[in-house]
Write a protein that holds these residues in place. Structure first.
Motif: not given
Length: 500
Positions: A242-269
């Motif tokens: 529950t430390a701030a560093r752990t939660l912030v890093l996991l939140a950033i990782a989740a945002v990047l993963l969501a961004t990845f899914v969006i990118v993969e759904a739209r890119t041609e390759a």
């Protein structure tokens, strides 16, 4: 019906990739290289106290010798798999193995802790290219059906035994030769494989048309997400969940993963074509692989601590004890491969995960004054059946995958297992430490407190393993459609079955 997921036994003699007349020789070479990278994940564990003393590591920094490898290995596997598809599987394998071998030499020559940690990260990067490239080469050398099942059966045994052999080799080499030689061993093996690989391994790529480029946004977002997630999880037992560093890093990782899914759904390759997840057996196998990594690697981690901290086993004795699991796994690999061919991936996966989880749960009965035969032998023999999970998971993760996506599919299943292992070890160590501290505060002796913590961690690992059983039964298809014949030009793209 004697088919696996709908595979027809008459394909056993089907033509293989052209230009691979000695595919079993090539397979043996790949298996040796991959065995080396798997061993390297755990070979340093029992040598850590010696490394810390020789290089004057602070105790809090010693874990980075393991963590640096895990972060780069787990974080770059998916990228390594797609690179193999686009650049060439043999080329990627050779480049990754050369990097891994050079970094191993540098690790053995290290005179400071910082340099060793950096080189361990480079080792992991090389391994992230070797493993998916090797598995995709295997996939393309053997047609779906009994022959590929046989190859992947051996492959699963290599993976399962490599983990336990790493603990044994680490103890023996550290005691009789010195800790640098756990890395020099990689130099000898890696150098030999590099000399032979260009003459033995076939080259292949996925789609080669001009419009298919490199998905840079996808590569950056998914790699960043995996690296941050593995880092945050591996550090959580130290800094707190529950430390701030752990939660912030996991939140950033989740945002990047969501961004990845969006990118993969739209890119041609896309780097990871989302259409692959329409293959139910692939999706289910990756889910089971994740839970397998979390339960089994957490079990090995806690079991090693129990033997060294409670039973006071030496590094050598600990390694010999784990050899029980490895040898059982090798023996059980043959029956697993036969049963996969004659029954189904789902059945073998569910049986294997049930027996493996039962062995881990049996280990909850360990005592503070136990012995190998009274407390560990039974659980170790049962968990040796983990090859009954590694084998069908490896097969299921490639069902319905076309030649163009072989690398990324291989990287995906490896990523699932590695990320699961990182999470499982972090959760198990947190549970053990929390429970042990609580028992110490209530006046229990140190050995009893440690054992109480390890018992609770075994419960968690075993229950995670059992959770994989309904996943296998629900998500893995009873029978998958027979694969479409591979055209003579194996580089040409094909379309995966939408019903898989």
């Amino acid at each position: 019906m004697t088919s696996v997921e709908g595979w027809n036994d008459t394909r056993e003699e089907a033509a293989v990739t052209p230009g691979v007349p000695h595919r079993w020789r090539a397979f043996a070479l790949l298996a040796v290289a991959v065995f080396m990278t798997v061993v390297d994940m755990l070979i340093v564990n029992v040598a850590l106290p010696t490394i810390g003393a020789k290089l004057h590591f602070a105790q809090t920094n010693l874990q980075w010798v393991v963590t640096a490898y895990a972060i780069s290995f787990g974080g770059f596997l998916l990228l390594g798999g797609r690179t193999a598809d686009l650049v060439g599987r043999r080329r990627t394998f050779v480049a990754g193995l050369a990097l891994f071998t050079a970094a191993s030499c540098a690790c053995g020559l290290a005179t400071s802790g910082t340099f060793l940690i950096v080189m361990r990260g480079v080792q992991g990067l090389g391994a992230a290219a070797v493993l998916p490239a090797a598995l995709s080469i295997v996939m393309n050398m053997f047609p779906e059906g009994p022959e590929r099942n046989k190859a992947l059966g051996i492959w699963g045994a290599v993976g399962a035994s490599g983990a336990t052999f790493g603990v044994l080799a680490g103890g023996a080499i550290t005691r009789y030769a010195g800790w640098p030689y756990i890395f020099y061993l990689n130099v000898v093996i890696g150098g030999a494989v590099l000399l032979v690989a260009p003459r033995v391994l076939p080259e292949s790529k996925g789609v080669q048309d001009a419009r298919r480029g490199y998905d840079v946004p996808g590569a950056v977002t998914v790699t960043g997400s995996l690296v941050l997630a593995v880092y945050a999880i591996s550090q959580a037992p130290t800094v707190g969940w529950t430390a701030a560093r752990t939660l912030v890093l996991l939140a950033i990782a989740a945002v990047l993963l969501a961004t990845f899914v969006i990118v993969e759904a739209r890119t041609e390759a896309p780097l990871l074509p989302l259409r692959l997840f329409r293959l139910k057996t692939l999706a289910g196998s990756n889910t089971v692989g994740f839970l397998l990594g979390a339960s089994f690697y957490g079990y090995i981690f806690i079991g090693t601590l129990y033997m060294q901290q409670v039973l006071r086993y030496s590094a050598m004795t600990t390694g010999l004890a784990w050899l029980t699991v490895g040898l059982t796994g090798v023996v059980m690999a043959g029956p697993a491969q036969i049963l996969v061919t004659k029954a189904s991936v789902r059945l073998v996966m569910a049986i294997g995960m049930t027996v493996t989880a039962s062995g881990i749960l049996w280990a909850t009965q360990v005592s503070a004054h136990g012995s190998f035969w009274a407390d560990l032998a039974g659980p170790f023999f049962l968990t040796g059946t983990v090859t009954w999970v590694f084998i069908p998971v490896s097969i299921g993760a490639l069902v319905g995958v076309t030649e163009r996506d072989a690398g990324v599919a291989s990287g995906l299943i490896d990523s699932s297992q590695q990320l699961g292992g990182a999470i499982g070890i972090a959760i198990a160590s947190t549970v053990a430490a929390t429970r042990s501290q609580g028992l110490l505060e209530h006046g229990h002796a140190a050995a009893d407190a440690l054992t109480g913590g390890f018992q609770q961690a075994f419960w968690v690992c075993g229950l995670i393993g059992l959770a994989a059983v309904p996943v296998a039964l629900v998500l893995i298809r009873r029978q998958a459609p027979a694969p479409r014949p591979t055209p003579p030009d194996t580089a040409r793209p094909t379309t995966p079955s939408a019903t898989a």
